[in-house]
Design a protein around this motif. Structure first.
Motif, PDB file in Angstrom:
ATOM      1  N   CYS A 136       0.897  -1.156   0.000  1.00 29.37           N
ATOM      2  CA  CYS A 136       0.000   0.000   0.000  1.00 29.37           C
ATOM      3  C   CYS A 136       0.933   1.204   0.000  1.00 29.37           C
ATOM      4  N   ALA A 137       1.140   1.799  -1.176  1.00 34.47           N
ATOM      5  CA  ALA A 137       2.150   2.849  -1.311  1.00 34.47           C
ATOM      6  C   ALA A 137       1.534   4.154  -1.795  1.00 34.47           C
ATOM      7  N   SER A 138       2.273   5.210  -1.571  1.00 39.25           N
ATOM      8  CA  SER A 138       1.935   6.530  -2.077  1.00 39.25           C
ATOM      9  C   SER A 138       0.551   6.940  -1.578  1.00 39.25           C
ATOM     10  N   ALA A 139      -0.361   7.343  -2.468  1.00 43.61           N
ATOM     11  CA  ALA A 139      -1.685   7.818  -2.063  1.00 43.61           C
ATOM     12  C   ALA A 139      -2.493   6.741  -1.341  1.00 43.61           C
ATOM     13  N   CYS A 140      -2.179   5.478  -1.570  1.00 40.72           N
ATOM     14  CA  CYS A 140      -2.875   4.400  -0.867  1.00 40.72           C
ATOM     15  C   CYS A 140      -2.756   4.556   0.643  1.00 40.72           C
ATOM     16  N   THR A 141      -1.621   5.078   1.127  1.00 39.42           N
ATOM     17  CA  THR A 141      -1.401   5.202   2.569  1.00 39.42           C
ATOM     18  C   THR A 141      -2.361   6.183   3.227  1.00 39.42           C
ATOM     19  N   MET A 142      -3.096   6.950   2.414  1.00 37.89           N
ATOM     20  CA  MET A 142      -4.077   7.874   2.974  1.00 37.89           C
ATOM     21  C   MET A 142      -5.203   7.136   3.695  1.00 37.89           C
ATOM     22  N   VAL A 143      -5.293   5.830   3.499  1.00 35.43           N
ATOM     23  CA  VAL A 143      -6.279   5.040   4.229  1.00 35.43           C
ATOM     24  C   VAL A 143      -6.051   5.168   5.735  1.00 35.43           C
ATOM     25  N   LEU A 144      -4.802   5.393   6.142  1.00 37.49           N
ATOM     26  CA  LEU A 144      -4.489   5.535   7.560  1.00 37.49           C
ATOM     27  C   LEU A 144      -5.137   6.781   8.150  1.00 37.49           C
ATOM     28  N   SER A 145      -5.364   7.785   7.294  1.00 33.54           N
ATOM     29  CA  SER A 145      -6.007   9.031   7.726  1.00 33.54           C
ATOM     30  C   SER A 145      -7.515   8.961   7.597  1.00 33.54           C
ATOM     31  N   THR A 173      -1.593  -7.633   7.927  1.00 34.99           N
ATOM     32  CA  THR A 173      -1.062  -8.995   7.942  1.00 34.99           C
ATOM     33  C   THR A 173       0.456  -8.909   7.982  1.00 34.99           C
ATOM     34  N   SER A 174       1.100 -10.056   8.060  1.00 33.54           N
ATOM     35  CA  SER A 174       2.561 -10.079   8.061  1.00 33.54           C
ATOM     36  C   SER A 174       3.136  -9.635   6.715  1.00 33.54           C
ATOM     37  N   ARG A 175       2.305  -9.618   5.669  1.00 34.92           N
ATOM     38  CA  ARG A 175       2.752  -9.183   4.337  1.00 34.92           C
ATOM     39  C   ARG A 175       2.556  -7.689   4.100  1.00 34.92           C
ATOM     40  N   ALA A 176       1.918  -6.984   5.018  1.00 37.95           N
ATOM     41  CA  ALA A 176       1.623  -5.559   4.839  1.00 37.95           C
ATOM     42  C   ALA A 176       2.912  -4.753   4.727  1.00 37.95           C
ATOM     43  N   ARG A 177       2.905  -3.810   3.768  1.00 33.87           N
ATOM     44  CA  ARG A 177       4.081  -2.969   3.529  1.00 33.87           C
ATOM     45  C   ARG A 177       3.580  -1.615   3.030  1.00 33.87           C
ATOM     46  N   LEU A 178       3.825  -0.566   3.819  1.00 33.91           N
ATOM     47  CA  LEU A 178       3.369   0.777   3.473  1.00 33.91           C
ATOM     48  C   LEU A 178       4.535   1.584   2.918  1.00 33.91           C
ATOM     49  N   GLY A 179       4.323   2.264   1.794  1.00 33.03           N
ATOM     50  CA  GLY A 179       5.364   3.079   1.173  1.00 33.03           C
ATOM     51  C   GLY A 179       4.984   4.550   1.193  1.00 33.03           C
ATOM     52  N   PHE A 180       5.854   5.387   1.765  1.00 33.50           N
ATOM     53  CA  PHE A 180       5.602   6.818   1.918  1.00 33.50           C
ATOM     54  C   PHE A 180       6.642   7.618   1.147  1.00 33.50           C
ATOM     55  N   ILE A 197      10.069   5.473   1.500  1.00 34.45           N
ATOM     56  CA  ILE A 197      10.482   4.717   2.683  1.00 34.45           C
ATOM     57  C   ILE A 197       9.349   3.744   3.002  1.00 34.45           C
ATOM     58  N   PHE A 198       9.706   2.576   3.525  1.00 36.75           N
ATOM     59  CA  PHE A 198       8.722   1.508   3.739  1.00 36.75           C
ATOM     60  C   PHE A 198       8.579   1.167   5.214  1.00 36.75           C
ATOM     61  N   LEU A 199       7.338   1.062   5.630  1.00 39.09           N
ATOM     62  CA  LEU A 199       6.981   0.665   6.993  1.00 39.09           C
ATOM     63  C   LEU A 199       6.349  -0.720   6.911  1.00 39.09           C
ATOM     64  N   SER A 200       6.946  -1.673   7.598  1.00 32.15           N
ATOM     65  CA  SER A 200       6.424  -3.045   7.581  1.00 32.15           C
ATOM     66  C   SER A 200       6.908  -3.760   8.834  1.00 32.15           C
ATOM     67  N   GLY A 201       6.559  -5.020   8.932  1.00 27.46           N
ATOM     68  CA  GLY A 201       7.042  -5.858  10.023  1.00 27.46           C
ATOM     69  C   GLY A 201       6.613  -5.378  11.393  1.00 27.46           C
ATOM     70  N   ARG A 202       7.487  -5.591  12.351  1.00 31.45           N
ATOM     71  CA  ARG A 202       7.174  -5.276  13.748  1.00 31.45           C
ATOM     72  C   ARG A 202       6.778  -3.817  13.975  1.00 31.45           C
ATOM     73  N   PRO A 203       7.502  -2.831  13.389  1.00 34.05           N
ATOM     74  CA  PRO A 203       7.073  -1.442  13.629  1.00 34.05           C
ATOM     75  C   PRO A 203       5.626  -1.181  13.185  1.00 34.05           C
ATOM     76  N   LEU A 204       5.228  -1.742  12.068  1.00 36.47           N
ATOM     77  CA  LEU A 204       3.855  -1.570  11.584  1.00 36.47           C
ATOM     78  C   LEU A 204       2.881  -2.321  12.478  1.00 36.47           C
ATOM     79  N   GLN A 205       3.237  -3.524  12.871  1.00 35.91           N
ATOM     80  CA  GLN A 205       2.353  -4.343  13.699  1.00 35.91           C
ATOM     81  C   GLN A 205       2.201  -3.778  15.106  1.00 35.91           C
ATOM     82  N   GLU A 206       3.129  -2.925  15.530  1.00 35.91           N
ATOM     83  CA  GLU A 206       2.988  -2.252  16.823  1.00 35.91           C
ATOM     84  C   GLU A 206       2.012  -1.077  16.736  1.00 35.91           C
ATOM     85  N   MET A 207       1.772  -0.586  15.510  1.00 35.00           N
ATOM     86  CA  MET A 207       0.852   0.547  15.314  1.00 35.00           C
ATOM     87  C   MET A 207      -0.573   0.109  15.009  1.00 35.00           C
ATOM     88  N   TYR A 208      -0.724  -1.047  14.347  1.00 35.22           N
ATOM     89  CA  TYR A 208      -2.044  -1.524  13.916  1.00 35.22           C
ATOM     90  C   TYR A 208      -2.231  -2.967  14.337  1.00 35.22           C
TER      91      TYR A 208
END
Length: 153
Positions: free
Chosen positions: A57-66, A76-83, A128-139
């Motif tokens: 989920c990269a670029s404008a897709c990350t706006m889902v967080l807002s 999921t463990s496969r989630a990867r956010l690109g900003f 820059i990509f947010l995934s793994g443990r740092p992402l799983q600690e937020m969601y």
């Protein structure tokens, strides 16, 4: 009375179970125009559906967080956010980094995401990509029983 209470509990359980299964899965979304995502996520927010981030989920897709409260987002463990910084087209047709749009985008992200971005130098033209443990600690993690009603590509 006990029978009626038991039936009511069972009905409420199944209603909540069906609501929990109403979700949209994001698997491979590279983003696009911010305006298009604002419209898409406004509809999603109004629908009451949740989001499963199950891949890129990269670029404008990350706006889902807002657009959605964090309790309607799971990863999921496969989630990867690109900003990256927002960009726009100049008069000559070339793209350029748009500082105002970048600040607007950054300011809409939830506080933990903004802190993570800031620790990595902020939004720039480089993703820059947010995934793994740092992402799983937020969601919250997604449960295997979730049955998405729609897949987003």
């Amino acid at each position: 009375m006990k029978y009626a209470t038991g039936v009511l509990v069972a009905v409420l359980f199944f209603v909540s179970l069906s609501e929990a299964r109403s979700a949209v899965r994001i698997k491979n979304d590279r983003g696009g125009l911010i305006a298009a995502y604002i419209l898409k996520y406004d509809r999603l927010a109004s629908s009451g559906e949740s989001v499963i981030i199950d891949g890129l989920c990269a670029s404008a897709c990350t706006m889902v967080l807002s657009a959605l409260p964090s309790d309607r987002i799971c990863v999921t463990s496969r989630a990867r956010l690109g900003f990256h910084a927002a960009w726009n087209y100049g008069a000559d047709g070339r793209t350029f980094t748009d500082p105002e749009a970048t600040l607007m985008l950054y300011s809409t992200y939830p506080r933990p995401v903004r802190r993570w971005i800031t620790r990595r130098g902020g939004l720039s033209p480089h993703t820059i990509f947010l995934s793994g443990r740092p992402l799983q600690e937020m969601y919250r993690p997604c449960w295997a029983t979730t049955n998405p009603s729609l897949d987003l590509l």
